[in-house]
Design a protein around this motif. Structure first.
Motif, short mmCIF file in Angstrom:
data_model
loop_
_atom_site.label_atom_id
_atom_site.label_comp_id
_atom_site.label_asym_id
_atom_site.label_seq_id
_atom_site.Cartn_x
_atom_site.Cartn_y
_atom_site.Cartn_z
N ASN A 147 22.43 62.97 15.56
CA ASN A 147 22.22 64.24 14.88
C ASN A 147 22.51 64.12 13.38
OD1 ASN A 147 21.54 66.98 14.99
ND2 ASN A 147 23.71 67.54 14.93
N ASP A 148 22.26 62.92 12.84
CA ASP A 148 22.46 62.68 11.40
C ASP A 148 23.85 63.06 10.92
OD1 ASP A 148 20.03 61.60 10.99
OD2 ASP A 148 19.10 63.41 10.17
N TYR A 149 24.83 62.92 11.78
CA TYR A 149 26.24 63.16 11.44
C TYR A 149 26.51 64.59 10.98
CZ TYR A 149 26.66 58.15 11.89
OH TYR A 149 26.64 56.87 12.38
N ASN A 170 29.25 71.07 4.02
CA ASN A 170 28.68 70.53 2.79
C ASN A 170 27.21 70.19 3.03
OD1 ASN A 170 28.99 67.35 1.05
ND2 ASN A 170 28.32 69.30 0.24
N SER A 171 26.34 71.02 2.49
CA SER A 171 24.89 70.83 2.64
C SER A 171 24.20 71.26 1.36
CB SER A 171 24.39 71.66 3.82
OG SER A 171 22.99 71.58 3.95
N PRO A 172 23.30 70.40 0.81
CA PRO A 172 23.03 69.01 1.12
C PRO A 172 24.31 68.18 1.02
CG PRO A 172 21.38 69.84 -0.40
CD PRO A 172 22.42 70.90 -0.27
N THR A 176 25.64 61.69 3.03
CA THR A 176 24.46 61.36 3.84
C THR A 176 23.14 61.87 3.28
OG1 THR A 176 24.71 63.36 5.17
CG2 THR A 176 25.79 61.35 6.00
N GLY A 177 23.18 62.92 2.45
CA GLY A 177 21.94 63.52 1.95
C GLY A 177 21.25 64.40 2.98
N THR A 178 21.92 64.67 4.10
CA THR A 178 21.29 65.52 5.12
C THR A 178 21.47 67.00 4.75
OG1 THR A 178 23.29 65.42 6.43
CG2 THR A 178 21.52 63.93 7.05
N ILE A 316 20.41 56.59 7.18
CA ILE A 316 20.34 57.99 7.57
C ILE A 316 19.34 58.58 6.58
CG2 ILE A 316 21.63 60.16 7.79
CD1 ILE A 316 24.22 58.40 7.80
N TYR A 317 18.25 59.20 7.06
CA TYR A 317 17.22 59.64 6.13
C TYR A 317 17.74 60.74 5.21
CZ TYR A 317 12.85 60.92 4.07
OH TYR A 317 11.87 61.17 3.15
N PRO A 318 17.77 60.47 3.90
CA PRO A 318 18.35 61.46 2.97
C PRO A 318 17.31 62.46 2.48
CG PRO A 318 17.96 59.36 1.85
CD PRO A 318 17.33 59.25 3.19
#
Ligand code: PLP
Length: 397
Positions: A147-149, A170-172, A176-178, A316-318
């Motif tokens: 789940n992309d952490y 924390n988003s983005p 990880t850039g997720t 991890i796709y950012p």
């Protein structure tokens, strides 16, 4: 001297050794490619610089109200209205010396000794130490690769303790850039309502998003979420203003008042003419952000392509911020020139010593098996750095 235990117990930065070494090598004239940067490699837009100079020339060099000038609070209020559909009043907004000071004020205002703060792994390096300094206790949430952490309601359900008081979101995300979707945030908000958790939502990278994803603030999802969330943000990343030290926070007025009281005794107002420059940043032409993002997008795409093209690397796709968390776990347990690579620090150390490429070991963010590479550096550097990483990997077996 019997120094403060809180201070002594601060985590010595695991990146410090690597950063110091990279600097040494640079000082020796070596051509180091630095992927460690946590700041845009662009200069602050001219209109913002001009506004600061104008303010200084006009004598805006004296103390202001400790929590910031009204013009800037109004610009922050207008930003939340425009970008997030959120309505705040002046007494719900505080201006501070960087987002970091907002976070420090918030933890100090919220926590009594022993109160627990939920922080997802991987995390931005300063959260745990800021919590410790405020007398709080960190509870690290184990997240999942699948789940992309990201934090989920299920993770919260299983890992939330009875003494938990605050959840940090924390988003983005850095590192990880997720980006959290609205649906994911709704589940988290509902859990926080059920368990009466306060939310600190760090939205520092809100503007740095490169695809279709949309930034959603958890505070905008319901009346309840609004009343239990403090949004922390700032100008460092979106306007290339890291050195100016300018941040802001918005949330419940009682909390913001306490944060203001704390700030009035620690630093007083953030630098006066910087506040006027920040009014220009928020109210002026926003074209700079899309230009910067176009460049970041190209670099992100290139780094992703190169990383995916190397056999022993994954990522991890950012989707936002300006970092790629590169999965180096396939290299661990192998050898480089006869030396065992047991963790991300070993991996980063040999990469720096022999190939002059500086990355941040995942351990700094609580996540082993990864290194973080920032693309806040030129495309030329990125190409060169990835060519070197490729050579390094060819010598790992
Ligand atoms: N939050 C996150 C996730 C960050 O990465 C940073 C800076 O690196 C900050 C907050 C603090 O930024 P500043 O104090 O420069 O506003």
């Amino acid at each position: 001297m019997d120094y403060s235990k809180k201070a002594i117990n601060l985590t010595p930065s695991v990146t410090l050794a690597i950063t110091a070494k990279a600097k040494d090598l640079k000082d020796q004239g070596k051509d180091v490619v630095g992927f460690g940067a946590g700041e845009p490699d662009f200069n602050t837009p001219q209109n913002i610089i001009d506004a600061a100079v104008k303010a200084m020339n006009e004598g805006k060099t004296k103390y202001t109200a400790a929590s910031g000038i009204n013009e800037l609070k109004d610009a922050v209020i207008a930003k939340f209205d425009r970008d997030n559909g959120l309505t705040y009043k002046r007494d719900q907004v505080i201006i501070s010396t960087g987002g970091k000071q907002c976070l420090s004020n918030a933890f100090t205002a919220l926590l009594n000794d022993g109160d627990e703060v939920l922080i997802a792994i991987p995390y931005w390096v300063s959260y745990p130490d800021l919590v410790t300094l405020s007398g709080g206790v960190n509870v690290f949430l184990e997240t999942e690769r699948a789940n992309d952490y990201k934090i989920t309601a299920d993770i919260l359900e299983k890992q939330t303790t009875d003494r938990a008081k605050v959840l940090v979101l924390n988003s983005p995300n850095n590192p990880t850039g997720t980006i959290y979707t609205e649906e994911e945030l709704r589940e988290i908000a509902e859990f926080c309502r059920k368990r009466d958790l306060f939310i600190i939502s760090d939205e520092m990278y809100e503007k740095l998003i490169y695809g279709e994803d949309k930034h959603v603030s958890i505070a905008s999802l319901s009346e309840d979420a609004y009343s239990r969330t403090l949004i922390v943000s700032g100008l460092s990343k979106s306007y290339a203003m890291t050195g100016w030290r300018m941040g802001y926070a918005a949330g419940p007025k009682d909390l913001v008042k306490l944060m203001g009281n704390i700030q009035s005794h620690t630093t007083s107002n953030p630098t006066t003419f910087v506040q006027y420059a920040a009014v220009e940043a928020l109210n002026g032409d926003q074209g700079f952000i899309s230009e910067m993002n176009d460049e970041f997008r190209k670099r992100r795409d290139y780094m992703v392509e190169r990383t995916r093209g190397m056999k022993d690397l994954d990522l991890i796709y950012p989707k936002g911020a300006f970092y790629v968390m590169i999965d180096i776990s396939a290299c661990l347990g192998k050898r480089y020139k006869g030396n065992l690579l047991k963790d991300s620090i070993d991996f980063s150390q040999y990469l720096l010593e022999d190939y002059l490429v500086a990355v941040v070991p995942g351990q700094a963010f609580g996540l082993e098996g990864f290194v973080r590479a920032s693309y806040a550096t030129s495309m030329e550097n990125i190409r060169k750095g990835f060519d070197r990483i490729e050579s390094y990997l060819s010598n790992i077996s």
